[in-house]
Design a protein around this motif. Sequence first.
Motif, mmCIF file in Angstrom:
data_model
loop_
_atom_site.group_PDB
_atom_site.id
_atom_site.type_symbol
_atom_site.label_atom_id
_atom_site.label_comp_id
_atom_site.label_asym_id
_atom_site.label_seq_id
_atom_site.Cartn_x
_atom_site.Cartn_y
_atom_site.Cartn_z
ATOM 1 N N LYS A 140 -0.667 -64.483 -7.728
ATOM 2 C CA LYS A 140 0.357 -63.484 -8.047
ATOM 3 C C LYS A 140 1.692 -64.137 -8.373
ATOM 4 O O LYS A 140 2.606 -63.466 -8.865
ATOM 5 C CB LYS A 140 0.507 -62.495 -6.897
ATOM 6 N N ILE A 154 3.296 -63.461 -11.742
ATOM 7 C CA ILE A 154 4.255 -62.375 -11.978
ATOM 8 C C ILE A 154 5.673 -62.888 -11.769
ATOM 9 O O ILE A 154 6.576 -62.621 -12.571
ATOM 10 C CB ILE A 154 3.970 -61.191 -11.032
ATOM 11 N N HIS A 155 5.872 -63.630 -10.709
ATOM 12 C CA HIS A 155 7.171 -64.243 -10.399
ATOM 13 C C HIS A 155 7.597 -65.153 -11.550
ATOM 14 O O HIS A 155 8.740 -65.089 -12.018
ATOM 15 C CB HIS A 155 7.014 -65.033 -9.095
ATOM 16 N N LYS A 206 8.575 -63.218 -14.761
ATOM 17 C CA LYS A 206 9.933 -62.653 -14.706
ATOM 18 C C LYS A 206 10.975 -63.715 -15.006
ATOM 19 O O LYS A 206 11.943 -63.458 -15.737
ATOM 20 C CB LYS A 206 10.193 -62.021 -13.332
ATOM 21 N N TYR A 265 7.701 -54.883 -14.061
ATOM 22 C CA TYR A 265 6.723 -55.861 -13.591
ATOM 23 C C TYR A 265 5.998 -55.379 -12.329
ATOM 24 O O TYR A 265 6.576 -54.687 -11.497
ATOM 25 C CB TYR A 265 7.410 -57.204 -13.298
ATOM 26 N N CYS A 313 5.006 -58.795 -6.789
ATOM 27 C CA CYS A 313 4.509 -60.127 -6.461
ATOM 28 C C CYS A 313 4.594 -60.300 -4.949
ATOM 29 O O CYS A 313 5.585 -60.824 -4.422
ATOM 30 C CB CYS A 313 5.317 -61.196 -7.184
ATOM 31 N N LYS A 345 5.694 -57.881 -21.672
ATOM 32 C CA LYS A 345 7.000 -57.358 -21.271
ATOM 33 C C LYS A 345 8.083 -57.744 -22.262
ATOM 34 O O LYS A 345 8.074 -58.837 -22.822
ATOM 35 C CB LYS A 345 7.370 -57.873 -19.877
ATOM 36 N N GLU A 367 -5.110 -58.968 -18.955
ATOM 37 C CA GLU A 367 -5.328 -58.138 -17.769
ATOM 38 C C GLU A 367 -6.699 -57.463 -17.802
ATOM 39 O O GLU A 367 -6.851 -56.298 -17.431
ATOM 40 C CB GLU A 367 -4.215 -57.094 -17.632
#
Length: 341
Positions: free
Chosen positions: A88, A91-92, A95, A186, A189, A260, A304
């Motif tokens: 995960k 995701i961090h 961003k 988002y 996370c 994104k 995804e």
Amino acid sequence: MEEKIANAEKEVEASAARVTASNITIEKREAAKKQAEIVGHPLHLFTKENEALNEEIENAKSLIIKMETEPSEANSRRINAIIDNLRKVAIHYAKKGDLLYPHMKAKYEISGPSDVMWSVDDEIRDELKFIADSDFRKIEYVNRLEHAITRMEEMIYKEQNILFPICTRFFTNEEWYQIYQDSKDYAPCLVDFIKWPEAEEVLSKKKANSKVAEDIINLPGGHFTPAQLRAVLNTLPVEISFIDENDINCFFNEGPKLFKRAGMAIGRDVYSCHPPKIEMMVRSIIGDFKSGTRDKVSVWMEKEGNPVLVEYIAVRDDNGQYIGTMECVQKMDEAKKHFEK
């Protein structure tokens, strides 16, 4: 390979030091910590995510020790469960790659993090993906996991002591408000999204003051009010991005996206929004559109777990002159299900 990685990671500190001179001091680190204590501030959320990642890393370390003395299938399954959480971090990293690195480079000409840290983020993410389904009864995979974890820990340190202090030094309150707003798109996370009351109040007032006048937009095929046009573009089952003839981001339609799009990217050159490893590909495609060599590039991929079609299309005026590039992203899962019947 390891020597190359080590040299690259050293370079980010050197680059940051060159750009900011004496800015990354104890004072600047303390300023970043204070911002991170503001509940809901983007640095607050980034820091909470790092704390949660550290917990997962410690869990993984404990299991690695067990695997070295008891390489059982049960322990291998336990490690895989922890890796699911460690992954995960993607995701961090996403961003950072969308909201921090490009803005630092394009607005403040601080290229060190985007040139080096961005690539390391991608390498860590890809390595975790590779070893996710590994058999950890084999010591080679345990060693690879240990190395990936070490790099994650080093990245957390670099964020807290280099990246975040640089951001604190340069980013304005208005920019943090926009980063906060863009962060809402988002997935979590390891920790849930945290509201920032100050930003919510400012953004609410800004939205109330920015209502578009209901002038009619006349086109050869008919007409819209601005509100109607916005609603139509946002209703299309396609993610749309448009850059002009000068390679400047001009428009993204709104709503949830597979890819994104940060609101802060509007008005910025498109190349700053891409990690170093694919920037040359983007330049090549746009260069071909400008020269007339190509009019469209289609890329099929999985994102995804969904089949996705990404199309880059040259936009030309009535005289055939290049005036920009449109990117269209469309989920193809429904089409796949239809033709599989």
